[in-house]
Scaffold this motif. Sequence first.
Motif: not given
Length: 387
Positions: A57, A62, A84, A114, A119
């Motif tokens: 992460p 992820i 997460m 996200m 992410i």
Amino acid sequence: MTPRKTAGTAGGEQATGPWRPTWSPHRTRPGLPPLTVVHDPGDDYAFMAAALAAHTPQAGRITVHPTPVASAPASLAHDLLRSMGKHLPHDGSPEVVGWAAQAEIAWRAAAAWMSALRIGHVVVTRTHRISSRHFEHLFALRELTGMRLTLLCHGPVPPALSAVLPALAHEAVHTWAAAHRALAATELADPPTAARFAWWEAAAHFPPHPGEPCFLLPARRTPSRTDIQAASCRLDLDATVLPLPAAGRFPPEPDEHTTLLAHRLHARIAHPVHAAALALRILTGRQATQLPHPATPGTNTRTEPGRWTGTPTWAVDLIEAGDCFGNLDRPTRAEGPLRLSGWDQTAVTEAARTCTLHELPAPGSRQGRTRGRPGSTRPGRSTPTTR
């Protein structure tokens, strides 16, 4: 990769309502990274091990391991949230878990986190067993965020995926060496910065264990040792009470106690708005009905997209996630204070209890054992409809 202020279709038409996780193969947003499909028909553990090792992460990548036989539309969004580091409410009360059961809200929550957590690459294992609805939601999330998406099929490619692959720019991977390269891809449009709070290192026990150290919600002044001892007696707390800075006096980098609390906020609250509201409550000392807008905590100003000066590092991602969710939930909402429904306020109170945060009782208060925890007496229950 911040979600658009107004949710729209991949073809560029603007929508006026909340973003919904719907997708059509013939209206694909241009410029997306190619979809990667890793073929592992023999279910070789080396492919799974590489996928699990790719979970970093801190680098914006992820790995999501779907819950077996969980076919509900919201279930894969829940798996994304857990990947997460977010935990869903555990007490089962309708006012707390109602939002999580609604697929559109759960997928908006995943999209908001996200974006805030930067992410940019999502790896999904066991995709030969997920449903066609989950593929639709995943591709809608890819359209919205512009993320790189890698799918591992540990068996035959499912018909739902085979049917749409001809309409998608994609690459097929058949060897372990090629899969290893694809899983390690780190070409992110908006990579995480080195100065951000290490939310991925959260080791907060969930659910909270009895007797864990607790905190008092910050007041306008730093409570003295006498205040803390008096509060412990009045609240009948059978745990160590750790001090926090006064509201408005948090340093840019957290001290040891604030770091412990920040890890709880990041790990134990899955709804972005509730996490943002509790962070603002801690930072400002204001009640849930008087919170500023997430985009304007106190006198802070925006210096670059998604980053605020003056806000402690541990709170930046929490506040931004709440703002992102608001943009997805109500794209045309007017700027102003963060408005929480009665259900939201109850959920924030529950979130404070989950993080073992207690309200400092007023002098002379007779608050006793039965009211010692926020949320122990609840208002009338109602099922959320817009959060």
